[in-house]
Enzyme design. Sequence first.
Site, mmCIF file in Angstrom:
data_model
loop_
_atom_site.group_PDB
_atom_site.id
_atom_site.type_symbol
_atom_site.label_atom_id
_atom_site.label_comp_id
_atom_site.label_asym_id
_atom_site.label_seq_id
_atom_site.Cartn_x
_atom_site.Cartn_y
_atom_site.Cartn_z
ATOM 1 N N THR A 1 2.177 3.439 -4.162
ATOM 2 C CA THR A 1 2.191 1.995 -4.512
ATOM 3 C C THR A 1 3.255 1.842 -5.971
ATOM 4 O O THR A 1 2.864 2.590 -6.575
ATOM 5 C CB THR A 1 0.963 1.094 -4.511
ATOM 6 N N ARG B 1 -2.041 -3.502 9.514
ATOM 7 C CA ARG B 1 -2.933 -3.561 8.300
ATOM 8 C C ARG B 1 -2.296 -4.346 7.279
ATOM 9 O O ARG B 1 -0.898 -4.210 7.044
ATOM 10 C CB ARG B 1 -3.382 -2.422 7.863
ATOM 11 N N ASP C 1 -3.988 -4.709 -0.317
ATOM 12 C CA ASP C 1 -4.200 -5.602 -1.578
ATOM 13 C C ASP C 1 -2.747 -6.293 -2.051
ATOM 14 O O ASP C 1 -2.777 -7.217 -2.591
ATOM 15 C CB ASP C 1 -4.915 -5.139 -2.538
ATOM 16 N N THR D 1 -2.795 -0.568 -7.751
ATOM 17 C CA THR D 1 -2.393 0.350 -7.100
ATOM 18 C C THR D 1 -3.882 1.042 -6.827
ATOM 19 O O THR D 1 -4.766 1.227 -7.682
ATOM 20 C CB THR D 1 -1.552 1.341 -7.548
ATOM 21 N N GLY D 2 -4.002 1.584 -5.758
ATOM 22 C CA GLY D 2 -5.204 2.445 -5.273
ATOM 23 C C GLY D 2 -5.830 2.063 -3.851
ATOM 24 O O GLY D 2 -5.105 1.594 -2.938
ATOM 25 N N GLY E 1 -6.862 0.032 -1.331
ATOM 26 C CA GLY E 1 -6.589 -1.635 -1.219
ATOM 27 C C GLY E 1 -7.704 -2.130 -0.776
ATOM 28 O O GLY E 1 -7.968 -3.500 -1.276
#
Lengths: 293, 293
Positions: free
Chosen positions: B162, B190, B193, B213-214, B216
């Site tokens: 991201t 889907r 976040d 980021t990471g 979600g």
Amino acid sequence: MSRVAIAVHGGAGRRRPGGACEREIHAALLRALEGGRSALEAGRPALDAVVAAVTVLEEEELFNAARGSVLTEAGTVEMDAAVMRGEDRALGAVAAVRSVRQPIKLARLVLDRGREAILCGESAEALADANGLELVAEEEDLITEHRRQGWRRGSGSASHGTVGAVALDRSGGLAAATSTGGRAGQSAGRIGDTPLPGAGTWADSGTGAVSCTGDGEAILRAACAHEVHVRLREGRSLAEAAEAAVFEELARFGGDGGLIAVDAQGNLAMPFSTEAMSRGWWTAKGSTHTAIA
Amino acid sequence: MSRVAIAVHGGAGRRRPGGACEREIHAALLRALEGGRSALEAGRPALDAVVAAVTVLEEEELFNAARGSVLTEAGTVEMDAAVMRGEDRALGAVAAVRSVRQPIKLARLVLDRGREAILCGESAEALADANGLELVAEEEDLITEHRRQGWRRGSGSASHGTVGAVALDRSGGLAAATSTGGRAGQSAGRIGDTPLPGAGTWADSGTGAVSCTGDGEAILRAACAHEVHVRLREGRSLAEAAEAAVFEELARFGGDGGLIAVDAQGNLAMPFSTEAMSRGWWTAKGSTHTAIA
């Protein structure tokens, strides 16, 4: 043992005159409470109770959710729904689904599946189909004559008729569920606050469960449901927390609306800044109540 | 006059060995910073700066956004993006769009239109088309050979790529922008976040701007970006607020990830719990920096 409790809402908005409709709203809220209460009294989790209650309200064409949803600018039905479980904050939500008879059941399926939290559009509908949930022809089964007339007139009647429920179960578990047909005349593809955790729906068993209704774009800018959570974490009372979320945070963005909330002690709060918010509540220590204005 | 500042990220995840790729990442981050910096130095609003920076990163196929996006389970590209303006918390976001060359520009269009905050799917694409934004054939213009190979292998390489930016402008305005191709192998439909206010993206000029980021699904359960806001409102430092969001709130849900944040005083924070988070920053009083691990 915790005090079990459940509250439901049928949306915040203008008070519609005419007793007949209001009698039907009271009756529908009572049926929804009954559905949730029987789950709680049987010792089932709060998640089951809120899904049962919202399922009843979705089936009522009085409210702007599932059958009875308002129409988009394009004359279609597009629905959002979410359920959240307080123990682990697991979320299941769907957005912009069109052919699902009971969006809240699909949201529950997304939660139970445990993979993604939010699914939108045709992919969400395909999941419903693959799992035996009822699909319907939008035109025939979701769009009521009342809503079609409203769309032809360009009127947003009952545009705030979102439905929701929050509950506390015997084990101290909290859950929230919200379902909506969105805003009358909205752009196709709009996602409102309902399926967004911390905006229209929230549950954390350490603090509270919240379901919002009203001006969706303002609710999501205000992070309305999460503002209740944060205040409860700080030790404020549920009444203070819920009122601050509606009358301070939401109001700051010119938004009208309301919410229902339950905390981990079984307290309930149901503030709203609109003329009316149809709502009902039941606690193990009290009796059943419904109210509109 | 405020201290102007900008930070960018190219995603949190594993560190990929091999110097060549890392050199390219540093160079891309520098170009993104340069795009944002020139907007800020020209006295333009933070919103312009974060959109300019994210536009550069979207165009880089090194990152998981726009061209270079990972593929869904179905082998398609589906992108989410959001921009948020701190002065009024106006949000523009798009979810599950497939044929838009620069999702962040479409998110900006949604914000400027001022009607709905979040649009998904084909309706969002139709808005892009009606307003002259570039549409592309997903297969030819968004899917890179690298991502197609990853999909064939079933590998989620660089699944946390991201991109995002946060900035403070001369007038004290804050803004955040985030854009993503989602999680490799995710279900079609889907929504993560990234486009959710308070989850992956947040800006309030009274407190701070945040881009996450990471993982979600963990970020949205943690309401990660809003947790930074709440702590800043309580008077905590940006470093404390950002670290608590990543190492307490996000970690509680087993999620790994990171965020970049800027506060109203121009302080920057960039914590991450993964091996690496490619990032860069520039302030009017300092020089330009980029880092990966």
